[in-house]
Design a protein around this motif. Structure first.
Motif, PDB file in Angstrom:
ATOM      1  N   LEU A  43      -0.686  -5.069   8.712  1.00 60.92           N
ATOM      2  CA  LEU A  43      -1.447  -6.315   8.625  1.00 60.92           C
ATOM      3  C   LEU A  43      -2.412  -6.519   9.789  1.00 60.92           C
ATOM      4  O   LEU A  43      -3.428  -7.204   9.629  1.00 60.92           O
ATOM      5  N   CYS A  44      -2.081  -5.967  10.939  1.00 59.95           N
ATOM      6  CA  CYS A  44      -2.967  -6.096  12.099  1.00 59.95           C
ATOM      7  C   CYS A  44      -3.796  -4.847  12.343  1.00 59.95           C
ATOM      8  O   CYS A  44      -4.725  -4.869  13.163  1.00 59.95           O
ATOM      9  N   GLY A  45      -3.480  -3.759  11.673  1.00 63.52           N
ATOM     10  CA  GLY A  45      -4.297  -2.550  11.744  1.00 63.52           C
ATOM     11  C   GLY A  45      -4.158  -1.734  13.006  1.00 63.52           C
ATOM     12  O   GLY A  45      -5.063  -0.950  13.338  1.00 63.52           O
ATOM     13  N   LEU A  46      -3.052  -1.869  13.735  1.00 64.30           N
ATOM     14  CA  LEU A  46      -2.876  -1.091  14.963  1.00 64.30           C
ATOM     15  C   LEU A  46      -2.426   0.328  14.638  1.00 64.30           C
ATOM     16  O   LEU A  46      -1.718   0.561  13.655  1.00 64.30           O
ATOM     17  N   SER A  47      -2.816   1.262  15.457  1.00 67.90           N
ATOM     18  CA  SER A  47      -2.347   2.634  15.333  1.00 67.90           C
ATOM     19  C   SER A  47      -0.892   2.708  15.791  1.00 67.90           C
ATOM     20  O   SER A  47      -0.374   1.785  16.437  1.00 67.90           O
ATOM     21  N   GLN A  48      -0.228   3.811  15.474  1.00 69.44           N
ATOM     22  CA  GLN A  48       1.146   3.994  15.941  1.00 69.44           C
ATOM     23  C   GLN A  48       1.207   3.986  17.464  1.00 69.44           C
ATOM     24  O   GLN A  48       2.128   3.411  18.054  1.00 69.44           O
ATOM     25  N   LYS A  49       0.234   4.610  18.092  1.00 67.58           N
ATOM     26  CA  LYS A  49       0.229   4.682  19.551  1.00 67.58           C
ATOM     27  C   LYS A  49       0.063   3.301  20.180  1.00 67.58           C
ATOM     28  O   LYS A  49       0.754   2.944  21.139  1.00 67.58           O
ATOM     29  N   ASN A  50      -0.845   2.505  19.636  1.00 68.53           N
ATOM     30  CA  ASN A  50      -1.047   1.164  20.181  1.00 68.53           C
ATOM     31  C   ASN A  50       0.139   0.254  19.882  1.00 68.53           C
ATOM     32  O   ASN A  50       0.483  -0.622  20.684  1.00 68.53           O
ATOM     33  N   THR A  51       0.767   0.437  18.719  1.00 66.88           N
ATOM     34  CA  THR A  51       1.968  -0.331  18.395  1.00 66.88           C
ATOM     35  C   THR A  51       3.081  -0.015  19.380  1.00 66.88           C
ATOM     36  O   THR A  51       3.779  -0.907  19.866  1.00 66.88           O
ATOM     37  N   SER A  52       3.236   1.265  19.696  1.00 64.69           N
ATOM     38  CA  SER A  52       4.237   1.695  20.674  1.00 64.69           C
ATOM     39  C   SER A  52       3.992   1.040  22.025  1.00 64.69           C
ATOM     40  O   SER A  52       4.913   0.504  22.657  1.00 64.69           O
ATOM     41  N   ALA A  53       2.746   1.061  22.474  1.00 64.32           N
ATOM     42  CA  ALA A  53       2.414   0.498  23.788  1.00 64.32           C
ATOM     43  C   ALA A  53       2.579  -1.016  23.806  1.00 64.32           C
ATOM     44  O   ALA A  53       3.073  -1.584  24.784  1.00 64.32           O
ATOM     45  N   LEU A  54       2.175  -1.680  22.729  1.00 59.83           N
ATOM     46  CA  LEU A  54       2.248  -3.142  22.688  1.00 59.83           C
ATOM     47  C   LEU A  54       3.688  -3.632  22.693  1.00 59.83           C
ATOM     48  O   LEU A  54       4.037  -4.571  23.418  1.00 59.83           O
ATOM     49  N   PRO A  64      13.458  -3.091  32.507  1.00 57.93           N
ATOM     50  CA  PRO A  64      13.140  -1.675  32.267  1.00 57.93           C
ATOM     51  C   PRO A  64      11.724  -1.445  31.767  1.00 57.93           C
ATOM     52  O   PRO A  64      11.127  -0.411  32.057  1.00 57.93           O
ATOM     53  N   ASP A  65      11.172  -2.375  31.013  1.00 49.03           N
ATOM     54  CA  ASP A  65       9.799  -2.240  30.513  1.00 49.03           C
ATOM     55  C   ASP A  65       9.201  -3.625  30.357  1.00 49.03           C
ATOM     56  O   ASP A  65       9.675  -4.424  29.541  1.00 49.03           O
ATOM     57  N   THR A  66       8.172  -3.925  31.138  1.00 48.36           N
ATOM     58  CA  THR A  66       7.538  -5.240  31.102  1.00 48.36           C
ATOM     59  C   THR A  66       7.003  -5.555  29.719  1.00 48.36           C
ATOM     60  O   THR A  66       7.079  -6.694  29.239  1.00 48.36           O
ATOM     61  N   ARG A  67       6.463  -4.552  29.049  1.00 47.33           N
ATOM     62  CA  ARG A  67       5.884  -4.772  27.725  1.00 47.33           C
ATOM     63  C   ARG A  67       6.961  -5.186  26.726  1.00 47.33           C
ATOM     64  O   ARG A  67       6.741  -6.076  25.901  1.00 47.33           O
ATOM     65  N   ARG A  68       8.123  -4.543  26.799  1.00 46.76           N
ATOM     66  CA  ARG A  68       9.212  -4.889  25.887  1.00 46.76           C
ATOM     67  C   ARG A  68       9.734  -6.282  26.186  1.00 46.76           C
ATOM     68  O   ARG A  68      10.039  -7.059  25.262  1.00 46.76           O
ATOM     69  N   PHE A  69       9.882  -6.611  27.471  1.00 48.33           N
ATOM     70  CA  PHE A  69      10.327  -7.940  27.876  1.00 48.33           C
ATOM     71  C   PHE A  69       9.372  -8.993  27.304  1.00 48.33           C
ATOM     72  O   PHE A  69       9.803  -9.989  26.715  1.00 48.33           O
ATOM     73  N   ALA A  70       8.067  -8.748  27.475  1.00 49.96           N
ATOM     74  CA  ALA A  70       7.066  -9.704  27.006  1.00 49.96           C
ATOM     75  C   ALA A  70       7.074  -9.812  25.485  1.00 49.96           C
ATOM     76  O   ALA A  70       6.926 -10.907  24.929  1.00 49.96           O
ATOM     77  N   PRO A  96      -5.115   0.917  24.924  1.00 55.02           N
ATOM     78  CA  PRO A  96      -5.673  -0.374  25.306  1.00 55.02           C
ATOM     79  C   PRO A  96      -4.628  -1.398  25.713  1.00 55.02           C
ATOM     80  O   PRO A  96      -4.962  -2.380  26.340  1.00 55.02           O
ATOM     81  N   PHE A  97      -3.349  -1.195  25.342  1.00 52.14           N
ATOM     82  CA  PHE A  97      -2.358  -2.226  25.598  1.00 52.14           C
ATOM     83  C   PHE A  97      -1.447  -1.888  26.761  1.00 52.14           C
ATOM     84  O   PHE A  97      -0.536  -2.614  27.064  1.00 52.14           O
TER      85      PHE A  97
END
Length: 304
Positions: free
Chosen positions: A259-270, A183-189, A4-5
């Motif tokens: 605390l936010c309940g994200l999965s490992q996969k969603n945490t990685s993407a976010l 290199p990664d927009t998500r990491r920059f953000a 989703p992210f």
């Protein structure tokens, strides 16, 4: 499968590099510049470095002394009026609206009156209708805004977290070309979000203070009796104090996971980090917390 992210595929412009220019190098931002002021000043300085313009050339274009522009770009002296900031920003091709919102917030942080702020604004030609951010910026915001809000609320109250998240997307709008070229927009953000949140978070001995979150956890809301709630608060306070000692990346992913309940996969993407890094960092964080919260019993030495 796309999480989703994960932002949709977007064209990435070529990386930009600071252009060499003659003359004296721009000095650093003054140490006493506040977080809100720094939020718009740093993107403006970055854009200036990429523009190839010298202070002398910029001085001619905006009809302002070179020394005054240098002071403005370092945050020295009186807080600048909006018409001056706007004149420089347009020569640097920065978008007006996110810059104005950040400038206005920083003006209040600098204890400027509402009359002063509105008086500055009335002298400029901002469009009456707020323009929209680039379409890929808006798509990215829609994907991550809720998760950013949940993260910010762990450290800040509702009003402060709203402001921090809003500021994050304004800063990203100002620096969107750099975000796309990174290199990664998500990491920059994510780095922008973290910096924006942490500059507003109280710190104790250099560690973020977020124990107030212990009074509003999922575990706490699921308990009925007062004694159970008190026990859970005490347990959460101890856990959050220990978590504040984690390294930055470990702290962030534990906040998102626990605390936010994200999965490992969603945490990685976010966060824009590899899934393997999330798993490894989480194991190290859990081991660290276990050592603090449940240290091994001390063993008595054998008698001589």
């Amino acid at each position: 499968m796309t999480t989703p992210f994960e932002p949709p595929p977007i064209p990435v412009p070529p990386a930009r590099h600071a252009v060499a220019r003659p003359g004296r190098k721009l000095g650093p931002i003054a140490a006493d510049v506040g977080s809100a002021h720094r939020a718009w000043l740093e993107p403006m300085r970055a854009q200036y470095r990429m523009s190839g313009l010298t202070l002398s050339e910029l001085s001619v274009r905006v009809c302002l002394a070179k020394s005054k522009i240098s002071e403005l770009l370092r945050g020295i002296g009186l807080y600048p009026r909006w018409e001056i900031v706007l004149g420089i920003s347009r020569e640097l091709d920065l978008p007006d609206w996110p810059l104005y919102r950040l400038w206005k917030q920083a003006a209040f942080e600098a204890h400027k009156s509402r009359d002063w702020v509105e008086g500055c604004s009335e002298k400029t030609a901002l469009t009456t209708a707020q323009p929209e951010a680039p379409i890929d910026h808006r798509a990215f915001r829609e994907l991550v805004a809720d998760a950013y809000q949940h993260y910010a609320e762990v450290f800040l109250d509702l009003e402060q977290s709203d402001t921090a998240v809003s500021d994050t997307f304004d800063i990203l709008w100002l620096r969107w070309h750099d975000a796309l070229a990174s290199p990664d927009t998500r990491r920059f953000a994510w780095d922008v979000l973290r910096t924006t949140v942490m500059t507003r978070t109280p710190h104790l001995d250099g560690r973020p203070e977020f124990r107030h979150a212990a009074f509003d956890t999922v575990a706490l809301r699921s308990l009925a009796s007062e004694s159970e709630r008190l026990d859970q608060i005490a347990e959460s306070l101890e856990l959050f104090t220990a978590m504040s000692r984690l390294a930055d990346t470990q702290l962030d992913l534990m906040v998102l996971r626990r605390l936010c309940g994200l999965s490992q996969k969603n945490t990685s993407a976010l966060m824009g980090i590899a899934l393997a890094t999330v798993r490894s960092s989480e194991r190290h964080a859990e081991h660290f917390l276990q050592g603090i919260l449940c240290p091994p019993p001390e063993t008595e030495g054998n008698p001589a």
